[in-house]
Design an enzyme around this catalytic site. Structure first.
Site, mmCIF file in Angstrom:
data_model
loop_
_atom_site.group_PDB
_atom_site.id
_atom_site.type_symbol
_atom_site.label_atom_id
_atom_site.label_comp_id
_atom_site.label_asym_id
_atom_site.label_seq_id
_atom_site.Cartn_x
_atom_site.Cartn_y
_atom_site.Cartn_z
ATOM 1 N N TYR A 75 0.840 -1.210 0.000
ATOM 2 C CA TYR A 75 0.000 0.000 0.000
ATOM 3 C C TYR A 75 0.872 1.257 0.000
ATOM 4 O O TYR A 75 0.650 2.183 -0.798
ATOM 5 C CB TYR A 75 -0.909 -0.038 1.233
ATOM 6 C CG TYR A 75 -1.844 1.131 1.339
ATOM 7 C CD1 TYR A 75 -2.923 1.261 0.477
ATOM 8 C CD2 TYR A 75 -1.657 2.112 2.313
ATOM 9 C CE1 TYR A 75 -3.789 2.332 0.583
ATOM 10 C CE2 TYR A 75 -2.521 3.182 2.434
ATOM 11 C CZ TYR A 75 -3.587 3.293 1.563
ATOM 12 O OH TYR A 75 -4.444 4.357 1.667
ATOM 13 N N LYS A 120 1.200 4.271 -2.915
ATOM 14 C CA LYS A 120 0.881 5.684 -2.676
ATOM 15 C C LYS A 120 2.107 6.569 -2.869
ATOM 16 O O LYS A 120 1.983 7.715 -3.320
ATOM 17 C CB LYS A 120 0.286 5.863 -1.273
ATOM 18 C CG LYS A 120 -1.072 5.177 -1.103
ATOM 19 C CD LYS A 120 -2.135 5.789 -2.002
ATOM 20 C CE LYS A 120 -3.515 5.228 -1.713
ATOM 21 N NZ LYS A 120 -4.587 5.871 -2.497
HETATM 22 N N1 LIG Z 1 -9.393 5.818 5.248
HETATM 23 C C1 LIG Z 1 -8.163 6.219 5.486
HETATM 24 O O1 LIG Z 1 -7.743 6.352 6.642
HETATM 25 C C2 LIG Z 1 -7.254 6.578 4.335
HETATM 26 C C3 LIG Z 1 -6.030 7.158 4.636
HETATM 27 C C4 LIG Z 1 -5.184 7.534 3.596
HETATM 28 C C5 LIG Z 1 -5.577 7.336 2.287
HETATM 29 N N2 LIG Z 1 -6.765 6.739 2.011
HETATM 30 C C6 LIG Z 1 -7.131 6.588 0.599
HETATM 31 O O2 LIG Z 1 -8.348 7.249 0.352
HETATM 32 C C7 LIG Z 1 -9.063 6.604 -0.708
HETATM 33 C C8 LIG Z 1 -10.473 6.282 -0.257
HETATM 34 O O3 LIG Z 1 -10.398 5.467 0.892
HETATM 35 P P1 LIG Z 1 -11.660 5.063 1.762
HETATM 36 O O4 LIG Z 1 -11.182 4.971 3.159
HETATM 37 O O5 LIG Z 1 -12.824 5.921 1.421
HETATM 38 O O6 LIG Z 1 -11.864 3.565 1.222
HETATM 39 P P2 LIG Z 1 -13.201 2.681 1.023
HETATM 40 O O7 LIG Z 1 -12.736 1.265 0.998
HETATM 41 O O8 LIG Z 1 -14.253 3.057 2.016
HETATM 42 O O9 LIG Z 1 -13.666 3.132 -0.424
HETATM 43 C C9 LIG Z 1 -12.896 2.796 -1.552
HETATM 44 C C10 LIG Z 1 -13.825 2.672 -2.735
HETATM 45 O O10 LIG Z 1 -13.018 2.305 -3.873
HETATM 46 C C11 LIG Z 1 -13.731 1.321 -4.589
HETATM 47 N N3 LIG Z 1 -12.809 0.510 -5.403
HETATM 48 C C12 LIG Z 1 -12.001 -0.495 -4.981
HETATM 49 N N4 LIG Z 1 -11.363 -1.029 -6.027
HETATM 50 C C13 LIG Z 1 -11.764 -0.346 -7.135
HETATM 51 C C14 LIG Z 1 -11.468 -0.441 -8.518
HETATM 52 N N5 LIG Z 1 -10.630 -1.378 -8.996
HETATM 53 N N6 LIG Z 1 -12.057 0.440 -9.357
HETATM 54 C C15 LIG Z 1 -12.922 1.369 -8.901
HETATM 55 N N7 LIG Z 1 -13.270 1.483 -7.614
HETATM 56 C C16 LIG Z 1 -12.688 0.630 -6.734
HETATM 57 C C17 LIG Z 1 -14.459 0.497 -3.545
HETATM 58 O O11 LIG Z 1 -15.558 -0.223 -4.089
HETATM 59 C C18 LIG Z 1 -14.881 1.572 -2.557
HETATM 60 O O12 LIG Z 1 -16.151 2.093 -2.854
HETATM 61 C C19 LIG Z 1 -8.225 5.383 -1.075
HETATM 62 O O13 LIG Z 1 -7.399 5.679 -2.165
HETATM 63 C C20 LIG Z 1 -7.388 5.153 0.164
HETATM 64 O O14 LIG Z 1 -6.197 4.483 -0.129
HETATM 65 C C21 LIG Z 1 -7.617 6.346 3.013
#
Ligand SMILES: NC(=O)c1ccc[n+]([C@@H]2O[C@H](COP(=O)([O-])OP(=O)(O)OC[C@H]3O[C@@H](n4cnc5c(N)ncnc54)[C@H](O)[C@@H]3O)[C@@H](O)[C@H]2O)c1
Length: 265
Positions: A154, A158
């Site tokens: 991961y 990123k």
């Molecule tokens: N939640 C955190 O603490 C956090 C921290 C840093 C970065 N992020 C990043 O933020 C973004 C959103 O995270 P989140 O927490 O809302 O995650 P989440 O899992 O709640 O939502 C992610 C969404 O992406 C969709 N997805 C997965 N694979 C896919 C694909 N191949 N094509 C299209 N859609 C796809 C999923 O169906 C889901 O709806 C991500 O890139 C994650 O890496 C999250």
């Protein structure tokens, strides 16, 4: 931040941060294509935006499929007349130690978080070049900036996304397109709730100077700003939205500094 007349595509927008971003861009006046690999969630999220007066439609998109990435940009043009803003938000994660990380884990995560972002951005940029205007916002992560336990695949994906943002910015700046990152720290979404056990939550509360998780809406605010006219001269930057996590150095308990009661998330 006025996004009236703009058209946006957001990946992974069926839930979590992506949905909050799509909702916020629509509130600011943009027409939004809400895309997700989970088509049903995308439909529901788009319907919620429409119910609150915004313009949105849903599209099932697997960002790792080039034809889906192309169709996403084409849908924005066909249904809303153009494409001005693209947000690479779709992301997947795992928490495996380095020696336990299989080749399959690495390839699966890079396919979505890095290759998928590239494919969607390429399709978006091809449209944006026609008007010589565009905003691309990539959702990076603090895990791509610091070495966190279990973040081999991961974190690498990123970190790669942040570097790709710089290359894209340098190549496209003179053609009216800006590309920037928003790097969340710990945000209270389903991904975080599923992945973070109590030990992880405690560690975040200790390491984040604000002593709390962020909200999806706080990420959406940063994205809306970078998508706006006001951010026109910001190019290749990473905006950390992390409660001070990246900035923190020496951290220890101090009665004058610690929050009196720990937050819930
Ligand atoms: N939640 C955190 O603490 C956090 C921290 C840093 C970065 N992020 C990043 O933020 C973004 C959103 O995270 P989140 O927490 O809302 O995650 P989440 O899992 O709640 O939502 C992610 C969404 O992406 C969709 N997805 C997965 N694979 C896919 C694909 N191949 N094509 C299209 N859609 C796809 C999923 O169906 C889901 O709806 C991500 O890139 C994650 O890496 C999250």
């Amino acid at each position: 931040m006025n996004l009236e007349g703009r058209v946006a595509t957001v990946t992974g927008a069926g839930r979590g941060m992506g949905e909050a971003i799509a909702r916020r861009l629509a509130q600011e006046g943009a027409a939004v294509v809400v895309s997700d690999i989970d088509g049903e969630n995308a439909e529901k999220a788009a319907a919620r935006i429409r119910q609150s007066g915004g313009r949105a439609l849903a599209l099932r998109t697997d960002v790792g499929e080039e034809t889906d990435a192309t169709e996403l940009a084409a849908t924005a043009v066909r249904e809303f007349g153009g494409l001005d803003i693209h947000v690479n938000n779709a992301g997947i994660s795992t928490a495996k130690l380095f020696l336990e990380t299989a080749r399959e884990d690495m390839e699966r995560i890079l396919r979505v978080n890095l290759t998928g972002a590239m494919l969607c951005a390429q399709a978006a940029v091809r449209v944006m070049l026609e008007k010589r205007y565009g905003r691309i916002i990539n959702i990076a992560s603090l895990s791509g900036q610091r070495g966190g336990i279990g973040r081999t695949a991961y974190g690498a994906s990123k970190a790669g996304l942040e570097l790709m943002t710089k290359v894209m910015s340098v190549e496209l700046a003179s053609r009216g397109i800006t590309i920037n990152n928003v790097a969340p720290g710990a945000i209270a979404t389903e991904m975080a709730v599923q992945m973070h056990d109590q030990a992880t939550r405690d560690a975040y509360h200790y390491l984040i100077p604000q002593r709390r998780y962020g909200t999806p809406e706080e990420i959406a605010s940063a994205v809306a700003y970078l998508a706006s006219e006001e951010a026109a001269h910001i190019c290749g930057a990473t905006l950390n939205v992390d409660g001070g996590y990246l900035t923190a150095g020496l951290m220890y308990k101090h009665p004058d500094i610690d929050a009196p009661s720990p937050p819930e998330v």
